[in-house]
Design a protein around this motif. Sequence first.
Motif, PDB file in Angstrom:
ATOM      1  N   GLU A   1      26.504  70.167  47.006  1.00 43.44           N
ATOM      2  CA  GLU A   1      26.519  71.474  46.425  1.00 43.44           C
ATOM      3  C   GLU A   1      26.788  71.245  44.835  1.00 43.44           C
ATOM      4  O   GLU A   1      27.212  70.201  44.381  1.00 43.44           O
TER       5      GLU A   1
ATOM      6  N   GLY B   1      33.140  74.808  43.658  1.00 43.75           N
ATOM      7  CA  GLY B   1      31.994  75.212  44.397  1.00 43.75           C
ATOM      8  C   GLY B   1      32.042  76.931  44.906  1.00 43.75           C
ATOM      9  O   GLY B   1      31.147  77.117  45.512  1.00 43.75           O
ATOM     10  N   ILE B   2      32.668  77.460  44.315  1.00 41.77           N
ATOM     11  CA  ILE B   2      32.638  78.968  44.298  1.00 41.77           C
ATOM     12  C   ILE B   2      32.288  79.763  43.340  1.00 41.77           C
ATOM     13  O   ILE B   2      33.014  79.912  42.203  1.00 41.77           O
ATOM     14  N   PRO B   3      31.230  80.568  43.269  1.00 44.06           N
ATOM     15  CA  PRO B   3      30.668  81.118  42.179  1.00 44.06           C
ATOM     16  C   PRO B   3      31.661  82.591  41.940  1.00 44.06           C
ATOM     17  O   PRO B   3      31.771  83.186  43.216  1.00 44.06           O
TER      18      PRO B   3
ATOM     19  N   MET C   1      28.720  75.824  45.611  1.00 39.58           N
ATOM     20  CA  MET C   1      27.569  76.699  46.259  1.00 39.58           C
ATOM     21  C   MET C   1      26.149  75.780  46.287  1.00 39.58           C
ATOM     22  O   MET C   1      25.953  74.834  45.564  1.00 39.58           O
ATOM     23  N   LYS C   2      25.622  75.944  47.189  1.00 41.12           N
ATOM     24  CA  LYS C   2      24.343  75.033  47.132  1.00 41.12           C
ATOM     25  C   LYS C   2      23.162  75.993  46.080  1.00 41.12           C
ATOM     26  O   LYS C   2      23.188  77.213  46.178  1.00 41.12           O
TER      27      LYS C   2
ATOM     28  N   THR D   1      20.163  76.771  46.696  1.00 34.66           N
ATOM     29  CA  THR D   1      19.411  77.912  47.456  1.00 34.66           C
ATOM     30  C   THR D   1      20.204  79.162  47.618  1.00 34.66           C
ATOM     31  O   THR D   1      19.561  80.242  47.713  1.00 34.66           O
ATOM     32  N   LEU D   2      21.311  79.198  47.367  1.00 30.33           N
ATOM     33  CA  LEU D   2      22.239  80.447  47.283  1.00 30.33           C
ATOM     34  C   LEU D   2      21.725  81.312  46.077  1.00 30.33           C
ATOM     35  O   LEU D   2      21.779  82.786  46.102  1.00 30.33           O
TER      36      LEU D   2
END
Lengths: 191, 64
Positions: free
Chosen positions: B29, B49-51, B1-2, B4-5
């Motif tokens: 990310e 990369g996935i919360p 994830m970036k 900014t998310l």
Amino acid sequence: MKLADERGMTTVYEPAEDSRLLADAVLDRIDGGRVLEVGVGSGYVAARVDSETHADVVGCDINPAACARAKGEGIEIVRSNLTDPFAADSFDAVVFNPPYLPTPPDEEWDDPLEYALSGGEDGRRVVRPFLADVGRILRPTGRCYLLVSTLTDIEAVVELAETAGLAAEQIAEESFPFERLVVLKITQKNT
Amino acid sequence: MKETLLDILCCPLDKAELELEVIREDDEEILEGRLICTECGEEYPIEDGIPNLLPPDMRDEATA
């Protein structure tokens, strides 16, 4: 035969007529801002919004296989239960092709596609909590685009939206042998 | 994830803000890390990369 077999699927909901109807309706109406697709599945709708508009797209799904696949399409992904982990006033548009097929309890089965297809006994098991919370994450001028079927009872869905302080109107439809699919545009009541 | 998310995420339980702890990231990310609720202290993992922001009681029982 299980619904999953009838529709020839594995563990992630593949784009079908409903996905395309929703994508076409949404692409005509989104030109930017921040967009959330709930239940992103294969990532088909989110990827089209991402590539064909200027919008910032985020997808979420409860199914980890769907999350991994949509992530592979280059979509920013959150694993979540519906809109639970999204902050208030965050989105200009929220898009959802929910599980909406009415399914008797004794035909429910325990796999990821149950989540992707079955809307419980009345078809509104997932739509109900979604509509109760979506107004929170939409900006005041935000729009929600929700796909529903006549099998889900469109009038009952509109009533659920109104109970949640939202207004719903039909913006697209397509008829099939056993159902009519409709895209509802849902807004905060006072806008 | 970036990163900014984070602006649009909150704790699924109490809607409080989350704090980011990065374990591994690349130029684009955060690949691995944790999101921690500033209110209740619940921790949510970021993997590949996935919360994963499912509430704790759904994390294990939900679809595999």
